[in-house]
Design a protein around this motif. Sequence first.
Motif, PDB file in Angstrom:
ATOM      1  N   THR A 149       0.899  -1.310  -0.076  1.00 17.79           N
ATOM      2  CA  THR A 149       0.033  -0.071  -0.035  1.00 17.79           C
ATOM      3  C   THR A 149       0.854   1.124  -0.097  1.00 17.79           C
ATOM      4  N   VAL A 150       0.459   2.365  -0.775  1.00 16.14           N
ATOM      5  CA  VAL A 150       1.326   3.670  -0.577  1.00 16.14           C
ATOM      6  C   VAL A 150       1.608   4.172   0.560  1.00 16.14           C
ATOM      7  N   ASN A 151       0.395   4.435   1.229  1.00 19.75           N
ATOM      8  CA  ASN A 151       0.623   4.918   2.500  1.00 19.75           C
ATOM      9  C   ASN A 151       0.224   3.922   3.668  1.00 19.75           C
ATOM     10  N   LEU A 193       3.555  10.021   7.743  1.00 25.55           N
ATOM     11  CA  LEU A 193       4.336  11.187   8.535  1.00 25.55           C
ATOM     12  C   LEU A 193       4.942  11.741   7.315  1.00 25.55           C
ATOM     13  N   LEU A 194       5.703  11.010   6.571  1.00 31.02           N
ATOM     14  CA  LEU A 194       6.766  11.398   5.295  1.00 31.02           C
ATOM     15  C   LEU A 194       5.636  12.283   4.486  1.00 31.02           C
ATOM     16  N   VAL A 233       5.287  15.152  17.566  1.00 32.53           N
ATOM     17  CA  VAL A 233       6.005  16.307  16.418  1.00 32.53           C
ATOM     18  C   VAL A 233       4.768  17.077  15.857  1.00 32.53           C
ATOM     19  N   GLY A 234       3.692  17.217  16.354  1.00 34.34           N
ATOM     20  CA  GLY A 234       2.621  18.015  16.093  1.00 34.34           C
ATOM     21  C   GLY A 234       1.779  17.485  14.683  1.00 34.34           C
ATOM     22  N   ARG A 235       1.862  16.170  14.431  1.00 36.78           N
ATOM     23  CA  ARG A 235       1.378  15.776  13.275  1.00 36.78           C
ATOM     24  C   ARG A 235       0.132  14.853  13.413  1.00 36.78           C
ATOM     25  N   LEU A 236      -0.368  14.811  14.762  1.00 37.30           N
ATOM     26  CA  LEU A 236      -1.704  13.917  15.061  1.00 37.30           C
ATOM     27  C   LEU A 236      -2.678  14.547  14.833  1.00 37.30           C
TER      28      LEU A 236
END
Length: 429
Positions: free
Chosen positions: A233-235, A242-243, A277-280
Amino acid sequence: MAVRITSDQIHELEAAANRVHERDLDALRAQLADRGVDTEAVIREVQRFSVAAPSWALGTGGTRFGRFPRGGEPRTTDEKLDDVAALHALTGANATVSLHVPWDDPEDPAALRAYADELGIGFDAMNSNTFQDNPSTTGAGVSYKFGSLAHSDPDVRKRALEHNRAVIDLGVELGSTALTVWLADGTNHPGQADFRRQFERVADGLRELHEALPSEWELLVEHKPYEPAFYSTVNSDWGSSLLLAQHAGERTRCLVDLGHHLPNANIEQVVSRLAMVGRLGGFHFNDSKYGDDDLTVGSIHPYQFFLIVHELVAHGDGAMPPVRYMIDASHNLKDPVEDLVQATDRIQCTIAQALLVDRAALRDAQDANDPALAEDLLHDAFRSDVRPLVAEARRRNGAALAPLAMFRRVGYRAAVTAERGDDAASTGL
Ligand code: RM4
Ligand code: MN
Ligand code: MN
């Protein structure tokens, strides 16, 4: 005429149950006071919490082996809103709905918004669908069979971007402020596509979408390890997600669907990392035994769910942090509204339990390298029967002490079946 459940009706029907509730609540309050717990703060936080209902899970779900619909499924997005309003009346904690386009394809968005306003329901994140071909969004000569944003053909990628932009436009008309992108893109066969080229195409597509976001909007990317793509799967995981988010732009965050992890993944640690990292960005709540089973959250792994919510409450310093909370479930056997009532109740209970953790004592135990005590502090909270606190939070919100019993008592399903018919088919899973 749509069937409505009202606070007054609930209040009247539960009048007799109030005395028992108050007795249980007083007993629990006394116990928790001995443990130094501020019960009012717990009740207030449960009262404040709301989780979006998925429009695609208000009808019967199915598997590739069959589907066994029940009567009274919502036939239109308006009727889905009616069901969410009934759910919200019962729980006091489902003030929003998350739409899936084109399963929801309103002809008159302004009228839909006005109807939602009348019901007191708002629109949470919008979901785009580039995992199915649909004449209204895919168009002639284009197919998502071999992917959408990752497709080798630029025309297909362009069409997928256009669909996502159209979903944003619709969301703007409805007052939503987020787009969730879950892609089926991947491969079934080793060698079928180049991992890196697929990933780069998706990353660039998401960046374009980020550029198209209205201010106030955010983009959520949802990972999933397999299905429908069975080899890659790509993601695929939180690292890839995250990337992608970092590449797309600062207003892109990662959405964690609890069923989208390989067996035994430490989801609570994933949550901690993304929050750090503030990405949730948000959650799709559900539970699973084997894969993306879309079962009721907390029904299979209640302790794991508690640990996840504990991370959230720790991150929010005693409050559920302001990310987007949604339910994502598929109801093959249960009545969909009943399952959503249960899911919401399980989330409310788990929040109350997580709020009971003595976090200062936990930190001391961690610093003193005392894992036995640390574990007991979690265990004490997890083993507490917080149901009277949650019932109280619902009561104060004008909702039901016992929402499932109330759903049955008011005869909602029978009433909507009389109105919508026995063979109404809902769009969705
Ligand atoms: C996927 C994923 C998405 C949902 C679809 C229907 O597995 O969970 O969030 O939109 O299913
Ligand atoms: Mn999901
Ligand atoms: Mn899923």
